[in-house]
Design an enzyme around this catalytic site. Structure first.
Site, PDB file in Angstrom:
ATOM      1  N   ASN A   1     -13.057   9.593  -1.779  1.00 13.85           N
ATOM      2  CA  ASN A   1     -13.656   8.578  -2.639  1.00 13.85           C
ATOM      3  C   ASN A   1     -13.502   7.256  -1.922  1.00 13.85           C
ATOM      4  O   ASN A   1     -12.389   6.862  -1.577  1.00 13.85           O
ATOM      5  CB  ASN A   1     -12.931   8.500  -3.981  1.00 13.85           C
ATOM      6  CG  ASN A   1     -13.079   9.785  -4.775  1.00 13.85           C
ATOM      7  OD1 ASN A   1     -14.149  10.380  -4.780  1.00 13.85           O
ATOM      8  ND2 ASN A   1     -12.010  10.210  -5.410  1.00 13.85           N
TER       9      ASN A   1
ATOM     10  N   CYS B   1       0.846  -1.212   0.000  1.00  6.84           N
ATOM     11  CA  CYS B   1       0.000   0.000   0.000  1.00  6.84           C
ATOM     12  C   CYS B   1       0.875   1.253   0.000  1.00  6.84           C
ATOM     13  O   CYS B   1       1.798   1.380   0.799  1.00  6.84           O
ATOM     14  CB  CYS B   1      -0.910  -0.022   1.238  1.00  6.84           C
ATOM     15  SG  CYS B   1      -1.758   1.547   1.510  1.00  6.84           S
TER      16      CYS B   1
ATOM     17  N   HIS C   1      -8.531   7.441   3.470  1.00  8.41           N
ATOM     18  CA  HIS C   1      -7.849   8.704   3.164  1.00  8.41           C
ATOM     19  C   HIS C   1      -8.786   9.651   2.436  1.00  8.41           C
ATOM     20  O   HIS C   1      -9.802   9.235   1.880  1.00  8.41           O
ATOM     21  CB  HIS C   1      -6.622   8.446   2.281  1.00  8.41           C
ATOM     22  CG  HIS C   1      -6.970   7.965   0.902  1.00  8.41           C
ATOM     23  ND1 HIS C   1      -7.313   6.649   0.639  1.00  8.41           N
ATOM     24  CD2 HIS C   1      -7.054   8.614  -0.290  1.00  8.41           C
ATOM     25  CE1 HIS C   1      -7.577   6.510  -0.653  1.00  8.41           C
ATOM     26  NE2 HIS C   1      -7.445   7.685  -1.245  1.00  8.41           N
TER      27      HIS C   1
ATOM     28  N   GLN D   1      -8.694  13.469  -0.095  1.00 10.71           N
ATOM     29  CA  GLN D   1      -7.858  14.399  -0.848  1.00 10.71           C
ATOM     30  C   GLN D   1      -8.338  15.806  -0.549  1.00 10.71           C
ATOM     31  O   GLN D   1      -9.502  16.023  -0.241  1.00 10.71           O
ATOM     32  CB  GLN D   1      -7.999  14.156  -2.350  1.00 10.71           C
ATOM     33  CG  GLN D   1      -7.498  12.807  -2.809  1.00 10.71           C
ATOM     34  CD  GLN D   1      -7.383  12.779  -4.326  1.00 10.71           C
ATOM     35  OE1 GLN D   1      -6.834  13.688  -4.955  1.00 10.71           O
ATOM     36  NE2 GLN D   1      -7.903  11.722  -4.927  1.00 10.71           N
TER      37      GLN D   1
ATOM     38  N   HIS E   1      -6.994   2.146   1.682  1.00 14.00           N
ATOM     39  CA  HIS E   1      -6.512   2.738   2.939  1.00 14.00           C
ATOM     40  C   HIS E   1      -7.333   4.018   3.195  1.00 14.00           C
ATOM     41  O   HIS E   1      -7.442   4.857   2.312  1.00 14.00           O
ATOM     42  CB  HIS E   1      -5.021   3.077   2.818  1.00 14.00           C
ATOM     43  CG  HIS E   1      -4.373   3.355   4.130  1.00 14.00           C
ATOM     44  ND1 HIS E   1      -3.445   2.506   4.699  1.00 14.00           N
ATOM     45  CD2 HIS E   1      -4.545   4.367   5.001  1.00 14.00           C
ATOM     46  CE1 HIS E   1      -3.060   3.018   5.865  1.00 14.00           C
ATOM     47  NE2 HIS E   1      -3.719   4.141   6.063  1.00 14.00           N
TER      48      HIS E   1
ATOM     49  N   CYS F   1       0.277   3.165   3.598  1.00  9.63           N
ATOM     50  CA  CYS F   1       0.572   2.588   4.923  1.00  9.63           C
ATOM     51  C   CYS F   1       1.871   3.187   5.486  1.00  9.63           C
ATOM     52  O   CYS F   1       2.761   3.590   4.737  1.00  9.63           O
ATOM     53  CB  CYS F   1       0.707   1.069   4.809  1.00  9.63           C
ATOM     54  SG  CYS F   1      -0.867   0.197   4.962  1.00  9.63           S
TER      55      CYS F   1
ATOM     56  N   SER G   1      -8.411   4.842  -5.507  1.00 14.43           N
ATOM     57  CA  SER G   1      -7.284   4.076  -6.037  1.00 14.43           C
ATOM     58  C   SER G   1      -6.719   3.160  -4.964  1.00 14.43           C
ATOM     59  O   SER G   1      -5.866   2.330  -5.242  1.00 14.43           O
ATOM     60  CB  SER G   1      -6.212   5.038  -6.553  1.00 14.43           C
ATOM     61  OG  SER G   1      -5.812   5.910  -5.509  1.00 14.43           O
TER      62      SER G   1
ATOM     63  N   HIS H   1      -4.768   0.042   7.789  1.00 19.90           N
ATOM     64  CA  HIS H   1      -5.202  -0.140   6.407  1.00 19.90           C
ATOM     65  C   HIS H   1      -6.639  -0.671   6.328  1.00 19.90           C
ATOM     66  O   HIS H   1      -7.305  -0.540   5.302  1.00 19.90           O
ATOM     67  CB  HIS H   1      -4.236  -1.140   5.748  1.00 19.90           C
ATOM     68  CG  HIS H   1      -4.429  -1.332   4.292  1.00 19.90           C
ATOM     69  ND1 HIS H   1      -4.012  -0.422   3.347  1.00 19.90           N
ATOM     70  CD2 HIS H   1      -5.016  -2.348   3.596  1.00 19.90           C
ATOM     71  CE1 HIS H   1      -4.313  -0.868   2.134  1.00 19.90           C
ATOM     72  NE2 HIS H   1      -4.933  -2.031   2.259  1.00 19.90           N
TER      73      HIS H   1
HETATM   74  P1  H2U Z   1      -7.951   8.393  -4.502  1.00 18.20           P
HETATM   75  O1  H2U Z   1      -7.987   7.047  -3.862  1.00 18.20           O
HETATM   76  O2  H2U Z   1      -9.202   9.205  -4.256  1.00 18.20           O
HETATM   77  O3  H2U Z   1      -7.556   8.283  -5.937  1.00 18.20           O
HETATM   78  O4  H2U Z   1      -6.787   9.217  -3.777  1.00 18.20           O
HETATM   79  C1  H2U Z   1      -5.478   8.764  -3.694  1.00 18.20           C
HETATM   80  C2  H2U Z   1      -4.546   9.868  -4.126  1.00 18.20           C
HETATM   81  O5  H2U Z   1      -3.243   9.518  -3.679  1.00 18.20           O
HETATM   82  C3  H2U Z   1      -4.479  10.060  -5.636  1.00 18.20           C
HETATM   83  O6  H2U Z   1      -4.834  11.386  -5.958  1.00 18.20           O
HETATM   84  C4  H2U Z   1      -2.310   9.924  -4.646  1.00 18.20           C
HETATM   85  C5  H2U Z   1      -3.017   9.777  -5.989  1.00 18.20           C
HETATM   86  O7  H2U Z   1      -2.512  10.700  -6.915  1.00 18.20           O
HETATM   87  N1  H2U Z   1      -1.122   9.096  -4.529  1.00 18.20           N
HETATM   88  C6  H2U Z   1       0.093   9.711  -4.290  1.00 18.20           C
HETATM   89  O8  H2U Z   1       0.165  10.929  -4.206  1.00 18.20           O
HETATM   90  N2  H2U Z   1       1.202   8.941  -4.146  1.00 18.20           N
HETATM   91  C7  H2U Z   1       1.214   7.586  -4.270  1.00 18.20           C
HETATM   92  O9  H2U Z   1       2.228   6.974  -4.135  1.00 18.20           O
HETATM   93  C8  H2U Z   1      -0.040   6.858  -4.544  1.00 18.20           C
HETATM   94  C9  H2U Z   1      -1.280   7.665  -4.639  1.00 18.20           C
END
Ligand code: H2U
Length: 340
Positions: A153, A49, A166, A168, A164, A52, A161, A113
């Site tokens: 999201n 992850c 989180h 934004q 975990h 994490c 994506s 996580h």
């Molecule tokens: P989402 O799950 O809503 O996509 O948010 C995760 C965000 O985390 C996503 O905008 C960022 C992605 O760009 N991210 C990082 O900045 N670094 C990483 O190593 C993985 C994901």
């Protein structure tokens, strides 16, 4: 056809738009797409992850071994602090563009996580609310920032994506389209009625009690009269506030309770990790004229079960937002799930 099943339109005064409500349509057969409920239990730590503690992220930065919340600059930001491209299409009045700059950050709620706002303890959710508020304030303080949008999201269905927990947070040197419409609507309402739109709306909802899902001394969660998504909810503070940072410790604790209850009610509804986009609508930076009331919106896509979602397609893309199940029925089902 019963009165309840009759099609009608409802007005969304915040966005100045209408929603077509067609309750009878839910009786139609469904032979379309079903989703796979993706609820395989997760471990509390996942070595793969990106979020994490202690792990390396996609662009090589390493997360600290954090114990509570952790925020970092998004490695793949949608905006940069440098002013965007100049207007290169000025050759015609119909071809407009504008520079756009800002910051994008990611806020991890907890090192675990395998949790969510629904399973975290109240203290942990309060830490998350504090982190949301601190991040909002820090971005709002940066010169040129006009709006700060925080969103989460949840679930693959909503494009998360990573499971975990989180959120934004994006700041911009402009007020984006939807907050700008909300600002105009709330300002016009204040000018006409001398009170704030969402305060008056909340009072009306509390009198009817039809669409309230759960409430406490500081906060109310309800399915808006004009909801577009089947189980959309809105969290509104009883006292007008414009940002999370203004909340008293009591109001933050009450919010932590309400957030937990809301997400647990969703998860119980179809017995799955309910996917959603959730976001905070704070006032535009430095623009409190007494009209804006802070609120959160949960926009979840599920309609009939953990595997059958609503699609925003066809008529909705071409003409007008539309829903099948009434907001009153959605609220009753969420209330029952919250009480379980
Ligand atoms: P989402 O799950 O809503 O996509 O948010 C995760 C965000 O985390 C996503 O905008 C960022 C992605 O760009 N991210 C990082 O900045 N670094 C990483 O190593 C993985 C994901």
């Amino acid at each position: 056809m019963t009165d309840d099943a009759r099609s009608h339109r409802r007005y969304n005064p915040l966005l100045d738009e209408w929603v077509l409500c067609s309750p009878g349509r839910l009786a139609r057969p469904w032979q379309g797409r079903t989703e796979t409920a993706n609820d395989t239990p997760r471990a509390s730590y996942d070595a793969a992850c990106y979020l994490c503690p202690g792990n390396e992220r996609a662009r090589g930065a390493r997360n600290p071994v954090y114990e509570h919340t952790f925020a970092f600059d998004n490695d793949f930001p949608a905006l940069s602090p440098h002013t965007g491209a100049p207007d290169t299409h000025a050759s015609h009045t119909l071809l407009r563009s504008a520079p756009a700059s800002g910051h994008c950050r990611v806020i991890c709620y907890t090192p675990r996580h395998d949790t969510s706002l629904g399973s975290m303890g109240t203290e942990e959710v309060m830490c998350t609310i504090d982190a949301w508020a601190v991040e909002h304030e820090a971005l709002a303080r940066q010169p040129g920032t006009r709006y700060v949008q925080l969103f989460e999201n949840r679930g693959q269905l909503m494009g998360a994506s990573n499971p975990h927990p989180h959120a934004q947070i994006w700041s911009t040197d402009f007020v984006p389209t939807l907050p700008a419409r909300k600002a105009r609507a709330q300002q016009a309402y204040l000018a006409e009625h001398g009170s704030d739109l969402l305060g008056d709306y909340l009072a009306a909802e509390l009198r009817s009690d039809e669409r309230v899902v759960t409430a406490n001394a500081h906060w109310v969660s309800l399915v808006p009269f004009w909801a577009q998504w089947p189980f959309q909810t809105m969290l509104i503070p009883r006292t007008r506030t414009t940002t999370l940072g203004e909340l008293s410790p009591d109001a933050r604790r009450a919010l932590a309770h309400l957030l937990g209850e809301t997400v647990r009610a969703y998860d119980r509804l179809f017995d799955c990790e309910f996917p959603y986009s959730m976001g905070w609508a704070a006032a535009p930076v430095g623009a409190d004229d007494g009209s804006w009331r802070l609120h959160a919106e949960f926009l979840p896509p599920l309609l009939r079960s953990a595997t059958v979602r609503k699609f925003v397609v066809g008529y909705e893309l071409m003409a007008e937002a539309q829903r099948d199940i009434t907001p009153e029925e959605a609220a009753a089902r969420l209330r029952a799930a919250a009480a379980k």
